[in-house]
Enzyme design. Structure first.
Site, mmCIF file in Angstrom:
data_model
loop_
_atom_site.group_PDB
_atom_site.id
_atom_site.type_symbol
_atom_site.label_atom_id
_atom_site.label_comp_id
_atom_site.label_asym_id
_atom_site.label_seq_id
_atom_site.Cartn_x
_atom_site.Cartn_y
_atom_site.Cartn_z
ATOM 1 C CG HIS A 1 -2.088 0.887 1.153
ATOM 2 N ND1 HIS A 1 -2.372 1.662 0.051
ATOM 3 C CD2 HIS A 1 -3.070 1.163 2.060
ATOM 4 C CE1 HIS A 1 -3.469 2.368 0.286
ATOM 5 N NE2 HIS A 1 -3.904 2.094 1.490
ATOM 6 C CD GLN B 1 -2.517 4.615 4.649
ATOM 7 O OE1 GLN B 1 -3.557 4.471 4.062
ATOM 8 N NE2 GLN B 1 -2.371 5.496 5.619
ATOM 9 C CG ASP C 1 -4.492 -2.193 8.496
ATOM 10 O OD1 ASP C 1 -5.629 -1.674 8.435
ATOM 11 O OD2 ASP C 1 -3.969 -2.791 7.528
ATOM 12 C CB CYS D 1 -3.958 2.857 7.103
ATOM 13 S SG CYS D 1 -4.567 1.209 7.500
ATOM 14 N NE ARG E 1 -3.351 7.264 1.540
ATOM 15 C CZ ARG E 1 -4.213 6.342 1.089
ATOM 16 N NH1 ARG E 1 -5.185 5.917 1.860
ATOM 17 N NH2 ARG E 1 -4.067 5.804 -0.111
#
Ligand code: CP
Ligand code: NVA
Length: 324
Positions: free
Chosen positions: A131, A134, A224, A265, A310
């Site tokens: 990711h 991120q 997460d 995240c 982001r």
């Protein structure tokens, strides 16, 4: 710096990732000062989502629009990809119409094929493996908060085999930030990912452990979800396995550091105000999973700053992929 695609972190070195983070900080200031930055007017990008998204989709859309571009959302259930048309054929078609393609899906291989056959920049909006956009937001947030990345110690607590854990491990290594992956043994990162982290390490202390004492001195604890999108596992088994790694006040106390921040995240299961959160509560009696609500609320400012970042980081990636 000119990016081709942004497929995974190990394609870039410390200087390049740092440059993108600093560019994102610059773009954030431009936005705050209401300075127009529509440098890419007239370009078109496609956003393919095979998995759900709030932040990544919103971030790519707003970043593209701020840069003057048009962004077209292509939900996987509505296009031919995978069902009636191969990745390669789809890549050739989209590459002939769009200037760049974002892809969120399952397969890193499909993403890399899109990049190979479309002839335009392709950006990883999350795969089962990595990711990377991120990561830029996460390390940007740490840099904003601490004023530096050098010398920081980041601990990731939870499912150590998922995309976010993989990405944090290698990105911290590339950037020279100390990283600990704190997970039960059965959910620790694959050896291949650990090897990549060592191969690209620029001076980070890398630790993989199941011992929660390892949070001592941590500057940041990151967590997460315990079950990632597309994973088919026994939810109860996973919860039981990961409960000792829940980010709660007891774990934070073990840092012996009053200034430890908590990152996530998002989305997070910190209360019962979601359909799944409520279902888990009714079935098993847990009000929160990977992070308790009190800890989440105490660190909400930085967690939502991370979410906002982001957009700024994705803007930096888009700009440096598509500028002349
Ligand atoms: N963090 C993140 O990728 O969020 P979304 O799934 O909402 O895009
Ligand atoms: N590991 C999570 C990240 C969500 C942003 C997932 O893949 O579902």
């Amino acid at each position: 710096m000119k990016l081709t695609s942004f497929l995974k972190e190990i394609d870039y070195n410390k200087e390049e990732l740092t440059y993108l983070i600093d560019e994102a900080i610059r773009f954030k200031q431009l936005k705050k000062d209401k300075v127009l930055h529509n440098y890419l007017t007239g370009l078109n990008i496609a956003l393919i989502f095979e998995k759900a998204s709030t932040r990544t989709r919103a971030a790519f859309t707003v970043a593209a629009q701020d840069l003057g571009m048009n962004a077209t959302y292509l939900g996987a259930s509505e296009i031919q990809l995978g069902k009636k048309e191969s990745v390669v054929d789809t890549a050739k078609v989209l590459g002939s119409m769009f200037d760049g393609i974002e892809y969120r899906g399952f397969s890193q291989e499909a993403l890399e094929d899109l990049a190979r056959y479309s002839g335009v920049p392709v950006w990883n909006g999350l795969t089962d493996q990595w990711h990377p956009t991120q990561m830029l937001a996460d390390f940007m947030t740490l840099k904003e908060h601490f004023g530096k990345l050098e010398g920081l110690h980041l601990v990731y607590a939870g499912d150590g085999r998922n995309n976010v854990a993989n990405s944090l491990l290698v990105t911290a290594a590339i950037l020279g930030v100390d990283i600990t992956i704190l997970s039960p043994e059965s959910l620790q990162p694959e050896q291949a990912v650990i090897d990549l982290a060592h191969k690209h390490n620029t001076g980070s202390k890398i630790k993989i452990t199941s011992d929660t004492a390892a949070v001592k001195g941590a500057d940041a604890i990151y967590t997460d979800v315990w079950v990632s999108m597309g994973e088919e596992v026994d939810f109860k088994e996973r919860i039981d396995l990961l409960f000792p790694y829940q980010v709660n006040q007891a774990l934070l106390d073990k840092t012996e550091n009053p200034n430890t921040v908590v990152l996530h995240c998002l989305p997070a299961f910190h209360d019962t105000k979601t359909a799944i959160g409520l279902e888990i509560y009714e079935k098993y009696g847990y009000e929160s999973l990977e992070v308790t609500d009190d800890v989440f609320q105490n660190h909400a400012d930085i967690i939502f700053q991370e979410a906002e970042n982001r957009m700024h980081t994705i803007k930096a990636v888009l700009y440096h992929s598509l500028k002349d």
